[in-house]
Scaffold this motif. Structure first.
Motif, PDB file in Angstrom:
ATOM      1  N   ALA A 418      -8.200  -4.707   0.906  1.00 23.69           N
ATOM      2  CA  ALA A 418      -9.110  -3.960   2.156  1.00 23.69           C
ATOM      3  C   ALA A 418      -7.699  -3.978   3.319  1.00 23.69           C
ATOM      4  N   VAL A 419      -7.487  -2.787   3.641  1.00 21.46           N
ATOM      5  CA  VAL A 419      -6.521  -2.497   4.614  1.00 21.46           C
ATOM      6  C   VAL A 419      -6.874  -1.588   5.600  1.00 21.46           C
ATOM      7  N   PRO A 420      -6.837  -1.775   6.944  1.00 24.88           N
ATOM      8  CA  PRO A 420      -7.114  -0.748   8.025  1.00 24.88           C
ATOM      9  C   PRO A 420      -6.101   0.450   8.034  1.00 24.88           C
ATOM     10  N   ASP A 421      -6.834   1.513   8.126  1.00 29.40           N
ATOM     11  CA  ASP A 421      -5.673   2.474   8.044  1.00 29.40           C
ATOM     12  C   ASP A 421      -4.663   2.488   9.049  1.00 29.40           C
ATOM     13  N   GLU A 422      -4.535   1.917  10.175  1.00 24.34           N
ATOM     14  CA  GLU A 422      -3.568   1.816  10.888  1.00 24.34           C
ATOM     15  C   GLU A 422      -2.292   0.711  10.132  1.00 24.34           C
ATOM     16  N   GLN A 423      -2.898   0.021   9.513  1.00 18.79           N
ATOM     17  CA  GLN A 423      -2.141  -1.065   8.987  1.00 18.79           C
ATOM     18  C   GLN A 423      -1.328  -0.684   7.436  1.00 18.79           C
ATOM     19  N   VAL A 424      -2.066   0.493   6.907  1.00 17.26           N
ATOM     20  CA  VAL A 424      -1.396   0.845   5.549  1.00 17.26           C
ATOM     21  C   VAL A 424       0.270   1.082   5.532  1.00 17.26           C
ATOM     22  N   ALA A 425       0.809   1.652   6.547  1.00 25.00           N
ATOM     23  CA  ALA A 425       2.247   1.794   6.517  1.00 25.00           C
ATOM     24  C   ALA A 425       2.761   0.738   6.777  1.00 25.00           C
ATOM     25  N   GLY A 426       2.507  -0.281   7.345  1.00 25.44           N
ATOM     26  CA  GLY A 426       3.145  -1.740   7.410  1.00 25.44           C
ATOM     27  C   GLY A 426       3.021  -2.420   6.048  1.00 25.44           C
ATOM     28  N   VAL A 427       2.015  -2.372   5.551  1.00 25.25           N
ATOM     29  CA  VAL A 427       1.683  -2.830   4.314  1.00 25.25           C
ATOM     30  C   VAL A 427       2.331  -2.343   3.070  1.00 25.25           C
ATOM     31  N   GLU A 428       2.636  -1.046   3.048  1.00 22.85           N
ATOM     32  CA  GLU A 428       3.542  -0.382   2.024  1.00 22.85           C
ATOM     33  C   GLU A 428       4.761  -0.626   2.141  1.00 22.85           C
ATOM     34  N   LEU A 429       5.442  -0.754   3.502  1.00 26.93           N
ATOM     35  CA  LEU A 429       6.739  -1.147   3.720  1.00 26.93           C
ATOM     36  C   LEU A 429       6.941  -2.482   3.306  1.00 26.93           C
ATOM     37  N   ALA A 430       5.945  -3.474   3.706  1.00 24.19           N
ATOM     38  CA  ALA A 430       6.162  -4.989   3.122  1.00 24.19           C
ATOM     39  C   ALA A 430       6.132  -5.042   1.664  1.00 24.19           C
ATOM     40  N   LEU A 431       5.414  -4.234   1.203  1.00 21.70           N
ATOM     41  CA  LEU A 431       5.473  -4.358  -0.506  1.00 21.70           C
ATOM     42  C   LEU A 431       6.595  -3.877  -0.909  1.00 21.70           C
ATOM     43  N   ALA A 432       7.093  -2.695  -0.377  1.00 26.18           N
ATOM     44  CA  ALA A 432       8.412  -2.444  -1.039  1.00 26.18           C
ATOM     45  C   ALA A 432       9.620  -3.396  -0.941  1.00 26.18           C
ATOM     46  N   GLU A 433       9.493  -3.962   0.389  1.00 27.94           N
ATOM     47  CA  GLU A 433      10.553  -4.977   0.378  1.00 27.94           C
ATOM     48  C   GLU A 433      10.177  -6.411  -0.442  1.00 27.94           C
ATOM     49  N   ALA A 434       8.905  -6.617  -0.904  1.00 27.73           N
ATOM     50  CA  ALA A 434       8.611  -7.731  -1.701  1.00 27.73           C
ATOM     51  C   ALA A 434       8.822  -7.408  -3.008  1.00 27.73           C
ATOM     52  N   SER A 435       8.429  -6.250  -3.472  1.00 22.45           N
ATOM     53  CA  SER A 435       8.591  -5.923  -5.252  1.00 22.45           C
ATOM     54  C   SER A 435       8.788  -4.281  -5.168  1.00 22.45           C
ATOM     55  N   GLY A 436      10.061  -4.108  -5.343  1.00 19.63           N
ATOM     56  CA  GLY A 436      10.003  -2.673  -5.669  1.00 19.63           C
ATOM     57  C   GLY A 436       9.597  -1.884  -6.941  1.00 19.63           C
ATOM     58  N   ASP A 437       9.136  -2.916  -7.693  1.00 17.49           N
ATOM     59  CA  ASP A 437       8.390  -2.341  -9.056  1.00 17.49           C
ATOM     60  C   ASP A 437       7.002  -2.188  -9.012  1.00 17.49           C
ATOM     61  N   VAL A 439       3.509  -0.399  -7.867  1.00 19.90           N
ATOM     62  CA  VAL A 439       2.921   0.883  -7.574  1.00 19.90           C
ATOM     63  C   VAL A 439       1.773   0.717  -6.684  1.00 19.90           C
ATOM     64  N   VAL A 440       1.755   1.524  -5.593  1.00 23.45           N
ATOM     65  CA  VAL A 440       0.679   1.341  -4.529  1.00 23.45           C
ATOM     66  C   VAL A 440      -0.077   2.686  -4.499  1.00 23.45           C
ATOM     67  N   CYS A 441      -1.249   2.405  -4.591  1.00 25.00           N
ATOM     68  CA  CYS A 441      -2.405   3.660  -4.446  1.00 25.00           C
ATOM     69  C   CYS A 441      -3.239   3.396  -3.239  1.00 25.00           C
ATOM     70  N   ARG A 442      -2.934   4.580  -2.331  1.00 26.55           N
ATOM     71  CA  ARG A 442      -3.680   4.660  -1.134  1.00 26.55           C
ATOM     72  C   ARG A 442      -5.067   5.157  -1.239  1.00 26.55           C
ATOM     73  N   GLU A 443      -6.117   4.551  -0.542  1.00 28.43           N
ATOM     74  CA  GLU A 443      -7.402   5.176  -0.523  1.00 28.43           C
ATOM     75  C   GLU A 443      -7.887   4.849   0.738  1.00 28.43           C
ATOM     76  N   PRO A 444      -8.880   5.648   1.293  1.00 28.71           N
ATOM     77  CA  PRO A 444      -9.420   5.451   2.725  1.00 28.71           C
ATOM     78  C   PRO A 444      -9.896   3.797   2.887  1.00 28.71           C
ATOM     79  N   GLY A 445      -9.113   3.253   3.859  1.00 24.71           N
ATOM     80  CA  GLY A 445      -9.508   1.685   4.141  1.00 24.71           C
ATOM     81  C   GLY A 445      -9.301   0.747   3.033  1.00 24.71           C
ATOM     82  N   ARG A 446      -8.192   1.055   2.305  1.00 23.40           N
ATOM     83  CA  ARG A 446      -8.256   0.485   0.966  1.00 23.40           C
ATOM     84  C   ARG A 446      -6.894   0.666   0.148  1.00 23.40           C
ATOM     85  N   VAL A 447      -6.263  -0.324  -0.458  1.00 20.91           N
ATOM     86  CA  VAL A 447      -4.810   0.042  -1.138  1.00 20.91           C
ATOM     87  C   VAL A 447      -5.128  -0.847  -2.511  1.00 20.91           C
ATOM     88  N   THR A 448      -4.511  -0.166  -3.617  1.00 20.23           N
ATOM     89  CA  THR A 448      -4.640  -1.090  -4.969  1.00 20.23           C
ATOM     90  C   THR A 448      -2.908  -0.981  -5.377  1.00 20.23           C
TER      91      THR A 448
END
Length: 455
Positions: A418-437, A439-448
């Motif tokens: 569960a990720v607030p919409d304003e935090q999604v961009a930061g989470v995607e950036l952190a995931l890219a730095e943590a593990s480039g492999d 795959v992130v799927c964005r949903e309203p208020g949620r990230v898989t």
């Protein structure tokens, strides 16, 4: 009796010599006894089949000459032809007895010579005395002078006596030879039996001293070792065979003692390692959890205060390196042998969130749960999971469910957050730095977040 001392390493030759001696005595006894038996049998056959019949023939020969002389004298005294009947019968008996003697004594030249003398005197008496006297009585009834007849009769009896004595001597010699052969056989048998008894006693004494005593001593030493006294040295002495056996037992004892010492040392090392592992795991788990909690707090602070992001990122990176070094030190060396399975490690990682944030996401395990990937794969999966959970730990959100799927072809991680919409961009950036492999799927208020690792 003094038993000769043999060198202690010649037991095999001692036995061979003793057995050879006994066999030699047995062979000697058998040869001498057999030779004596054959000789006695031959002598008996000679006496029974030749000499005794020859004695009978000599007696018949003497009786025949006596009958001839008796008939000749009766006819000269009575002029009655009936008295010539004994003369004729005696003459036939003499011829038959001479034939038997020549056949029986054909191989004895001396006996044949004596028989020839008897035959010559008998023929001379018959031709010069008996037959002329009988013819003269028949012609004119007168009797010639008997001096020549008496002399020839005496000579004939002397020759017959010589022939009979010769046969008696032959029989006596044969019987004496048979007696000597029996005596020799008996003496040889007695001597061989005595020597065999001496060799038997010597064999018992020698084998007891050379084999039984050293072997009993070796058995006693081996029993002490078998009872548990591995420091009891086995000292072998005696014949070569016993010495070799003792050396083999001593080598086995030394090897067992060495292996026992190695086992004891290994057990001590294992006990120390287990204790070290326990302490290291306890301290390591506590330190890693605390450092991981600090990392999550710093990341949360960086999300709330974007300007401090670079400083927070540097701190987080340093803490990550510290966690990696600590994890490598604790789990890569001391606990390598007792490292838990992948499912257990994933469960521990998920459980750490409850310690640091007060709540933990749900854990779903699917697929072939019996698969146990290599340790390096397990370490990679748990590190990726930690990175994903740390990257998605933002204020007002966080991981809600973690799914681990195992199959023979790949390992799949799926984390729903569960990720607030304003935090999604930061989470995607952190995931890219943590593990480039990932795959992130964005949903309203949620990230898989989904990550795969082929096997």
């Amino acid at each position: 009796m003094t038993i000769p001392r043999f060198p202690p390493r010649t037991l095999r030759w001692q036995v061979i010599l003793l057995v050879s001696g006994l066999l030699l005595l047995l062979t000697t006894t058998a040869i001498v006894t057999t030779a004596a038996r054959v000789h006695v049998t031959d002598v008996g056959s000679r006496v029974r089949d030749t000499l005794r019949p020859a004695q009978v023939a000599v007696a018949a020969l003497g009786k025949g000459y006596v009958d001839m002389e008796t008939g000749e004298r009766g006819f000269l005294l009575t002029r009655d032809p009936q008295f010539l009947q004994p003369y004729e019968t005696g003459h036939a008996a003499v011829a038959g007895a001479e034939g038997d003697l020549r056949r029986l004594m054909a191989g004895d030249a001396e006996s044949i010579a004596l028989l020839d003398e008897v035959s010559a005197v008998g023929a001379e008496w018959r031709t010069q005395v008996a037959e002329p006297s009988i013819a003269q009585v028949r012609a004119d009834g007168t009797v010639a002078d008997g001096q020549l007849g008496k002399a020839l009769s005496d000579t004939l009896r002397a020759r017959l006596a010589a022939l009979g004595n010769h046969l008696d001597q032959l029989i006596a010699a044969r019987l004496e030879s048979s007696r000597r052969a029996n005596a020799t056989a008996n003496l040889t048998t007695g001597l061989c039996v005595g020597l065999a008894l001496v060799l038997g006693i010597a064999s018992v004494v020698i084998l007891r001293r050379s084999l039984v005593t050293p072997l009993n001593r070796l058995v006693a030493q081996v029993r002490e070792v078998a009872a548990g006294d591995l420091h009891r040295e086995v000292e072998a002495a005696g014949p070569e065979e016993v010495v070799r056996l003792g050396e083999a037992v001593e080598a086995m004892r030394v090897r067992i003692l060495s292996e026992a010492e190695q086992v004891a040392a290994s057990a001590n090392r294992i006990a120390r390692l287990e204790e070290t592992d326990r302490i290291a795991r306890t301290l390591g788990d506590t330190a890693i959890r605390r450092l991981y909690g600090i990392t999550l707090d710093l990341q949360s602070a960086a999300a709330r205060f974007p300007r401090s992001g670079p400083v927070m990122a540097t701190a987080i990176s340093g803490i990550d390196r510290t966690i990696s070094a600590l994890r490598s030190s604790v789990y890569g060396t001391a606990a390598t042998r007792t490292r838990p399975a992948l499912r257990a490690q994933v469960s521990d990682v998920v459980g750490e969130l409850e310690t640091t944030h007060g709540r933990a996401p749900g854990l779903v395990l699917t697929g072939d749960l019996d698969i146990e990937p290599p340790e390096e794969v397990t370490a990679e999966v748990t590190q990726v999971l930690r990175d994903i959970l740390r990257a998605t730990a933002v204020p007002g959100g966080g991981a809600e469910e973690v799914e681990l799927a195992l199959s023979g072809e790949e390992i799949r991680l799926r984390v729903r957050c569960a990720v607030p919409d304003e935090q999604v961009a930061g989470v995607e950036l952190a995931l890219a730095e943590a593990s480039g492999d990932a795959v992130v799927c964005r949903e309203p208020g949620r990230v898989t977040v989904e990550w795969r690792r082929p096997l």
